[in-house]
Design a protein around this motif. Structure first.
Motif, short mmCIF file in Angstrom:
data_model
loop_
_atom_site.label_atom_id
_atom_site.label_comp_id
_atom_site.label_asym_id
_atom_site.label_seq_id
_atom_site.Cartn_x
_atom_site.Cartn_y
_atom_site.Cartn_z
N ALA A 66 -71.24 20.06 17.75
CA ALA A 66 -71.31 21.39 17.11
C ALA A 66 -71.60 21.27 15.62
N ARG A 67 -72.79 20.77 15.31
CA ARG A 67 -73.21 20.63 13.91
C ARG A 67 -73.78 21.96 13.43
N GLU A 68 -72.89 22.89 13.11
CA GLU A 68 -73.35 24.24 12.76
C GLU A 68 -74.16 24.26 11.48
N GLU A 69 -73.90 23.29 10.59
CA GLU A 69 -74.68 23.24 9.35
C GLU A 69 -76.14 22.92 9.61
N LEU A 70 -76.43 22.40 10.83
CA LEU A 70 -77.81 22.09 11.22
C LEU A 70 -78.37 23.09 12.23
N GLU A 81 -66.72 18.69 18.13
CA GLU A 81 -67.06 18.59 16.71
C GLU A 81 -67.88 17.32 16.46
N GLN A 82 -67.47 16.23 17.10
CA GLN A 82 -68.19 14.97 17.01
C GLN A 82 -68.23 14.33 18.40
N PRO A 106 -75.69 18.93 0.62
CA PRO A 106 -76.70 17.96 1.07
C PRO A 106 -76.71 17.83 2.59
N GLY A 107 -77.90 17.92 3.17
CA GLY A 107 -78.03 17.76 4.62
C GLY A 107 -77.44 18.90 5.42
N ALA A 108 -77.17 20.04 4.79
CA ALA A 108 -76.53 21.17 5.49
C ALA A 108 -77.29 22.47 5.17
N PRO A 109 -78.49 22.63 5.72
CA PRO A 109 -79.33 23.79 5.35
C PRO A 109 -78.73 25.15 5.69
#
Length: 318
Positions: A30-34, A143-144, A193-196
């Motif tokens: 669940a990489r919501e930042e991506l 989450e991971q 960073p890395g979290a559009p």
């Protein structure tokens, strides 16, 4: 799916789907930042669609049922109020997946917050992973990936997303906003960073904060009445107050316009300082410290009347 950093992952998934090499079980963190939930939702729609191509057709009966939120062959399981997902929930889901598909197509189950599965629940899920019924797909979103038991991971296709660099994020954000980013906004997104998607949300929140800052400034000047603060948005108003005070301090210290973080507030800050020409910088610093203290109290204590406390603080500055 206008998320360029996910395109290669989607192409690979699509190739497996079209070549009928698709696994029946998938772990999509669940990489919501991506934008992981957007990716997974598009995947679910593809699996359920009766006429899929590069994505779900959006026109068949199955797609219509999905859009209406009533698809009988889609099952979603998640934690209730942060509690563990127990074995009874998994047994119920397993029983549902053993039934014949209502729409004569695929059956899809998406277990969100899969890191909350108890050991017993995870073990109960193993049999479904080892002996899946035809056209049945399981998607787990922890989450991971490492949050799942090794026995689960070993029976699933593991998905990993590429993390975009800052140049890609900057270009994507400019496309979403349909304009170039300001120096202040570039400084802001550097914190993500890395979290559009987090950066985009922060830019939206920043715009709201500036608007709130303007309302506070106008109320301090007596142009408008005080904002109507509620319990739900008191934190946002406090953050806007901090932003306003920081900009007043920059103008007071004669910081050049290009170094000011919120040029939209600069003129209002100048007007306020002209009215309070005897205001020393130490007093402004004290007021800012009071805001920081109020924010700390807000986080540590519940049941306080934050709208009233915030209004009381504003009125001290008139």
């Amino acid at each position: 799916m206008n998320l360029p950093w996910l395109r290669e992952s989607w192409r690979q998934l699509l190739r497996d789907f079209q070549q009928q090499r698709l696994s029946h079980a998938h772990c999509i963190p669940a990489r919501e930042e991506l934008g992981a939930s957007i990716f997974t939702e598009n995947f679910v729609r593809l699996l359920l669609c009766h006429q899929p191509a590069q994505q779900a057709c959006g026109a068949c009966k199955s797609c219509a049922l999905w859009e209406a939120g009533t698809h009988p062959d889609y099952y979603e399981l998640r934690s209730e109020e942060g509690r563990a997902i127990g074995i009874d929930k998994i047994r119920e889901l397993t029983h549902q997946l053993q039934q014949t598909a209502n729409q004569q197509g695929a059956k899809v189950a998406w277990i969100k917050e899969a890191h909350r599965l108890t050991t017993e629940a995870a073990n109960a899920l193993l049999k479904t992973l080892e002996e899946p019924s035809a056209d049945t797909y399981l998607i787990l979103s922890p989450e991971q990936t490492v949050d799942l038991l090794p026995t689960l991971r070993s029976r699933m296709q593991l998905h990993r997303f590429n993390q975009p660099d800052q140049l890609v994020i900057k270009q994507w954000l400019a496309q979403q906003l349909q304009r170039e980013l300001s120096p202040t906004e570039l400084q802001l997104i550097a914190a993500y960073p890395g979290a559009p998607l987090k950066a985009l949300a922060a830019l939206g929140g920043e715009h709201d904060n500036i608007q709130r800052g303007e309302q506070i400034a106008q109320a301090l000047a007596g142009v408008t009445t005080w904002p109507q603060v509620t319990k739900d948005d008191a934190d946002a108003w406090l953050q806007a107050t901090i932003i306003w005070l920081q900009e007043v301090m920059r103008v007071h210290q004669q910081v050049t316009p290009e170094r000011c973080h919120y040029p939209q507030l600069r003129a209002l800050a100048k007007q306020w300082l002209q009215k309070h020409s005897q205001q020393p910088i130490t007093q402004l610093s004290q007021q800012l410290a009071m805001c920081y203290n109020l924010r700390q109290i807000m986080r540590e204590q519940s049941g306080l009347n934050m709208p009233l406390l915030l209004l009381k603080q504003w009125r001290q500055w008139q």
